[in-house]
Design an enzyme around this catalytic site. Structure first.
Site, mmCIF file in Angstrom:
data_model
loop_
_atom_site.group_PDB
_atom_site.id
_atom_site.type_symbol
_atom_site.label_atom_id
_atom_site.label_comp_id
_atom_site.label_asym_id
_atom_site.label_seq_id
_atom_site.Cartn_x
_atom_site.Cartn_y
_atom_site.Cartn_z
ATOM 1 C CE LYS A 1 50.061 104.065 19.258
ATOM 2 N NZ LYS A 1 50.859 104.858 20.231
ATOM 3 C CB THR A 2 51.766 107.759 13.813
ATOM 4 O OG1 THR A 2 50.662 107.654 14.708
ATOM 5 C CG2 THR A 2 51.313 108.471 12.555
ATOM 6 C CG ASP B 1 47.592 106.181 13.487
ATOM 7 O OD1 ASP B 1 47.760 105.479 14.498
ATOM 8 O OD2 ASP B 1 48.275 107.199 13.246
ATOM 9 C CD GLU B 2 45.314 108.159 17.274
ATOM 10 O OE1 GLU B 2 44.940 107.633 18.335
ATOM 11 O OE2 GLU B 2 46.194 109.033 17.215
ATOM 12 C CD GLN C 1 47.550 107.737 23.073
ATOM 13 O OE1 GLN C 1 47.384 108.811 22.529
ATOM 14 N NE2 GLN C 1 48.565 106.938 22.784
ATOM 15 N NE ARG D 1 49.068 113.396 22.853
ATOM 16 C CZ ARG D 1 49.448 112.311 22.198
ATOM 17 N NH1 ARG D 1 49.794 112.365 20.949
ATOM 18 N NH2 ARG D 1 49.503 111.136 22.812
HETATM 19 P P1 ATP Z 1 50.629 108.497 19.764
HETATM 20 O O1 ATP Z 1 50.240 107.311 20.601
HETATM 21 O O2 ATP Z 1 50.635 109.738 20.553
HETATM 22 O O3 ATP Z 1 49.867 108.569 18.493
HETATM 23 P P2 ATP Z 1 52.774 107.280 18.292
HETATM 24 O O4 ATP Z 1 53.033 105.969 18.934
HETATM 25 O O5 ATP Z 1 51.995 107.267 17.067
HETATM 26 O O6 ATP Z 1 52.176 108.265 19.378
HETATM 27 P P3 ATP Z 1 54.705 108.759 16.775
HETATM 28 O O7 ATP Z 1 53.930 110.008 16.663
HETATM 29 O O8 ATP Z 1 54.792 107.870 15.603
HETATM 30 O O9 ATP Z 1 54.204 107.942 18.060
HETATM 31 O O10 ATP Z 1 56.186 109.063 17.255
HETATM 32 C C1 ATP Z 1 56.451 109.918 18.356
HETATM 33 C C2 ATP Z 1 57.727 110.677 18.107
HETATM 34 O O11 ATP Z 1 58.834 109.804 18.201
HETATM 35 C C3 ATP Z 1 57.801 111.290 16.727
HETATM 36 O O12 ATP Z 1 58.421 112.542 16.822
HETATM 37 C C4 ATP Z 1 58.641 110.315 15.954
HETATM 38 O O13 ATP Z 1 59.312 110.923 14.882
HETATM 39 C C5 ATP Z 1 59.605 109.829 17.014
HETATM 40 N N1 ATP Z 1 60.105 108.468 16.753
HETATM 41 C C6 ATP Z 1 59.351 107.368 16.591
HETATM 42 N N2 ATP Z 1 60.123 106.277 16.389
HETATM 43 C C7 ATP Z 1 61.410 106.698 16.413
HETATM 44 C C8 ATP Z 1 62.689 106.062 16.272
HETATM 45 N N3 ATP Z 1 62.813 104.749 16.054
HETATM 46 N N4 ATP Z 1 63.778 106.839 16.374
HETATM 47 C C9 ATP Z 1 63.685 108.164 16.597
HETATM 48 N N5 ATP Z 1 62.526 108.823 16.749
HETATM 49 C C10 ATP Z 1 61.392 108.104 16.664
HETATM 50 MG MG MG Z 2 50.156 108.170 16.572
#
Ligand code: ATP
Ligand code: MG
Length: 780
Positions: free
Chosen positions: A58-59, A245-246, A276, A628
């Site tokens: 997402k981030t 975000d969040e 979360q 995490r």
């Molecule tokens: P959270 O809910 O914990 O905030 P998030 O959904 O925001 O998580 P991110 O932090 O954006 O997730 O991504 C998690 C990990 O996965 C990061 O290391 C990111 O670089 C990797 N990632 C995300 N999308 C891809 C993708 N399409 N291909 C490869 N790696 C990815």
């Molecule tokens: Mg995130």
């Protein structure tokens, strides 16, 4: 009046940014995205909601979206409002956008935390809520002290009706954007039926002091937007794109603020995960995320299901635990990362042994002696439920010399002795700082009791003076007697002298040392025989050392105010210790989750206060914790723990029962304090052994434990800054060559408000105010 056009934050951007705009074609940042992420990035217009589980990117998608907005010329960097929850997250986002666009991106003044963005906005419009633009931001301590005065002034018994409780009530109202006149119905019964009256009095006091608390930052902005449509419209027009975000953790005030701002363009993209939501206790409304489609009809809702962060065992464990919650949307998550280590579970005798084991394990992982590849210290984190758990780790790691950093929780600048010293520094810089004066007037003891202080306050009010001036008048007119008078005279004289030195531009490090010595503050701790005193003296030395990086006291005070979390990047590899709450959004290859014991985690307080709802929030916290971890997740619990000075036998957390056996490795030796988990852990508990141990351990009375005990009371303290004097955005770009009169030539490395971090060729890295430097080509 068009404020927007006059301002740096709204002016055009650099040539490099302009050149980037309109460029099209092989945008490399789009390539690594999966189709759903790509859709979220490319759906630039209209409302978008990205609702997805942990680690699904997402981030990452949000960050790409910002890059894409800039690259396609939809918005200039300064027309994008992007909010996250921590300074660390904001900084990372800024860096990531920069690297996606192939170079540092300057001119994103509106990418930050809710608080930092609101500080900036409120400085522009402070007068609309009766403040001056140089208002002070109070921290919890100051807030409590002020509330105490308000309670006493209302003739209430502060012992029966404590200020902390009132602070909680008022924060709750502020989180819901309720000004005193809007508190209605049953809520007026709060705090002995006088809550809203005291709230009004408190707000009035804040105004007189030209101060705000953290809740005010949003509350005032919402009030201004609601009462001044012209101001609101300017920002509605200006912020073409809004990203959050969040989103699951926004409270009502933040939600209203966002909704107001998004009304014109409706280009709002919110990202979150209902599983979360962990700030309900602070007023977060997970309902905000569920209401999004109603608020913004026609919103595009994007779901992401592939987790890129964790191995299958980690993901399976997290998914199984969160499945116990009834109040959730429910999502499927999968990962391509098959295999890997199972989640590890281990029980210990007590918290101390847990800390010892984790310390050894971290070093073993670092050396790569666990049959795994080596994990650097930066790749390992300990995530605790309560900040008092940190002390055991800090003590242990100090003993074995394992470098660590503490993020969140009670931090260096929040320690008592540091806050006292800073109050002295604040007074030297600005003698009008009444709150600082109140803090130190009788610290160390000067025979100035409550009565003398009342006399000073009355005298100051009479002639509308600051307390320092009031104190001077008291001395001149001999309004108090005894030893106090002489001491007060000495204090006011010292304050006058220090202030004069500040004005003269005297060496601030020497001045700081003088202040601590002359005031008797250092001596107070030298004479103190409690076990904490040596540590406090160390901290004071550390404080003076920290000053070396700054050119004056004022710059230092601002810096401290701005680092709301102690998360500066450092070169040395260190293990991270932080609370689960602060770990939101982050990831680490190896994660330790200690203290999984009923009452500690889930926290008894959360369950007592909000029952099932509280338990579910705790479980979401467990989900945040496990997710995490990228490769290795180690959960532990102890059979005994000293809680508020008492040894207690602990039972393993009910969340341990919820872990799926298939994905867990139990490291504990069978038969020994919980050799197993789930039902086995409970029945396998060898309680007689634990009791024998506990009695012996009772005798154990080391300073470390005492500190732990003391720390216990500050669990859940909010990270807050002190005073922010000015928050204009510097006109210097990262990487710009600059010149400083004292330090010579250097290069701008980072900027926070108008404080720049400059790497000087000769003097090294310094924090300097933008006003003190000029572009290198204009030097001389
Ligand atoms: P959270 O809910 O914990 O905030 P998030 O959904 O925001 O998580 P991110 O932090 O954006 O997730 O991504 C998690 C990990 O996965 C990061 O290391 C990111 O670089 C990797 N990632 C995300 N999308 C891809 C993708 N399409 N291909 C490869 N790696 C990815
Ligand atoms: Mg995130």
């Amino acid at each position: 009046m068009d404020l927007l056009d006059e301002d740096d934050d709204f002016e055009g951007m650099s040539l490099s940014a302009r050149a980037m705009m309109g460029a099209r074609g092989g945008e490399p940042y789009l390539e690594g995205l999966n189709p759903a992420q790509r859709a979220a990035v490319e759906a630039l217009d209209g409302p978008v909601l990205m609702l997805a589980g942990a680690g699904t990117g997402k981030t990452k998608a949000l960050t790409c979206r910002i890059a894409h907005l800039i690259r396609t010329g939809r918005a200039r960097p300064n027309e994008i409002l992007a909010v996250t929850f921590t300074n660390k997250a904001a900084r990372e986002m800024k860096q990531r956008v920069g690297s996606l666009l192939g170079g540092a991106i300057e001119g994103m003044p509106w990418l930050g935390t809710f608080h930092s963005v609101c500080v900036k906005l409120l400085r522009r419009h402070a007068e609309l809520v009766g403040l001056k633009s140089n208002f002070t931001i109070l921290d919890t301590d100051d807030q409590i002290r002020l509330l105490k005065q308000v309670i006493i002034a209302a003739n209430m018994d502060e012992k029966r009706w404590p200020a902390r409780q009132l602070a909680g009530v008022i924060d709750g109202w502020k989180n819901r954007a309720l000004t005193p006149d809007r508190v209605r119905g049953t809520e007026t019964a709060a705090f002995n039926n006088r809550g809203s009256e005291l709230y009004a009095a408190y707000q009035e006091r804040l105004r007189t002091l030209n101060a705000v608390d953290f809740g005010d930052l949003l509350l005032h902005m919402v009030t201004i937007f609601q009462a001044h449509p012209d101001v609101l419209q300017q920002y509605q027009r200006w912020f073409r794109y809004i990203l959050v975000d969040e989103y699951q953790d926004t409270n009502v005030a933040q939600y209203l603020w966002l909704r107001l701002l998004a009304q014109t363009h409706k280009n709002i993209c919110c990202v979150g995960d209902d599983d979360q939501s962990i700030y309900g206790w602070r007023g977060a409304e997970v309902g905000n995320i569920l209401r999004f489609e109603k608020d913004f009809p026609g919103a595009e809702v994007i779901r992401l299901e592939q987790n890129y962060r964790s191995t299958e065992h980690i993901l399976a464990a997290a998914s199984r635990v969160i499945a116990e919650n009834s109040d959730r949307l429910g999502k499927t998550l999968w990962t391509e990362a098959k295999g890997g280590e199972k989640v590890r579970l281990i029980g210990h005798w007590d918290g101390e042994e847990e800390a010892r084991w984790i310390g050894e394990e971290i070093e073993a992982l670092q050396r790569g002696t666990r049959g795994l590849h080596p994990f650097g210290l930066n790749d390992q984190a300990i995530l605790v439920r309560a900040s008092h758990q940190m002390r055991a780790f800090e003590d242990r790691f100090l003993t074995i010399g394992l470098p660590y950093r503490v993020i969140g929780g009670p931090r260096f600048y929040e320690r008592l002795e540091i806050r006292d010293a800073m109050a002295y520094f604040r007074l030297a810089v600005s003698p009008d700082d009444d709150l600082a004066f109140e803090r130190i007037v009788n610290t160390p003891r000067r025979g100035l009791g409550d009565k003398a202080i009342q006399v000073i306050q009355r005298r100051a009010r009479e002639s509308d003076l600051s307390l320092v001036m009031g104190a001077k008048a008291v001395v001149a007119e001999g309004l108090i007697g005894g030893k106090g008078l002489g001491q007060l005279r000495a204090l006011t004289e010292m304050l006058g002298r220090w202030h004069a030195e500040v004005l003269d531009g005297a060496d601030h490090i020497r001045l700081a040392e003088t202040i601590l010595e002359e005031s008797g503050y250092t001596e107070m701790w030298l004479n103190d025989e409690t076990p904490e005193a040596p540590g406090r003296l160390e901290n004071l030395k550390e404080l003076v050392k920290a000053l070396e990086q700054f050119e004056n006291l004022q710059g230092f005070l601002e810096h401290v105010a701005l680092i709301m979390d102690n998360d500066s990047e450092e070169a040395e590899e260190k293990v991270t210790i932080m609370t689960l709450h602060a770990a939101k959004g982050l990831e680490f290859p190896a994660v330790f989750l200690p203290g999984w014991e009923d009452g500690l985690f889930p926290s008894q307080r959360a369950m007592d206060e909000t029952g099932q709802k509280g338990l579910e929030e705790e479980r979401r916290l467990a989900y945040v914790g496990i997710t995490r971890a990228e490769e290795l997740c180690t959960i532990s619990f102890a059979g005994n723990r000293r809680v508020y000075g008492q040894w207690q036998s602990q039972l393993p957390s009910r969340f341990i029962d919820e872990l799926p056996a298939k994905h867990v490795d139990v490291l504990t030796q069978p038969g020994l304090y919980g050799g197993g988990y789930g039902a086995a852990a409970r029945t396998g508990f060898d309680s007689s052994a634990i009791e024998a141990r506990a009695t012996r351990a009772d005798v154990y009375n080391s300073p470390g434990w005492k500190r732990l005990q003391e720390r216990g009371t500050s669990a859940g303290a909010r990270p807050r800054g002190g005073q922010i004097i000015d928050a204009e955005i510097p006109a210097f770009e990262i990487g710009a060559r600059v010149f400083h009169k004292k330090f010579g030539y250097g290069e701008v490395m980072d900027a926070e408000g108008d404080t720049l971090v400059v790497e000087f060729d000769k003097a090294g890295s310094k924090h300097v105010k933008a006003g003190f430097i000029v572009p290198a080509d204009q030097a001389g």
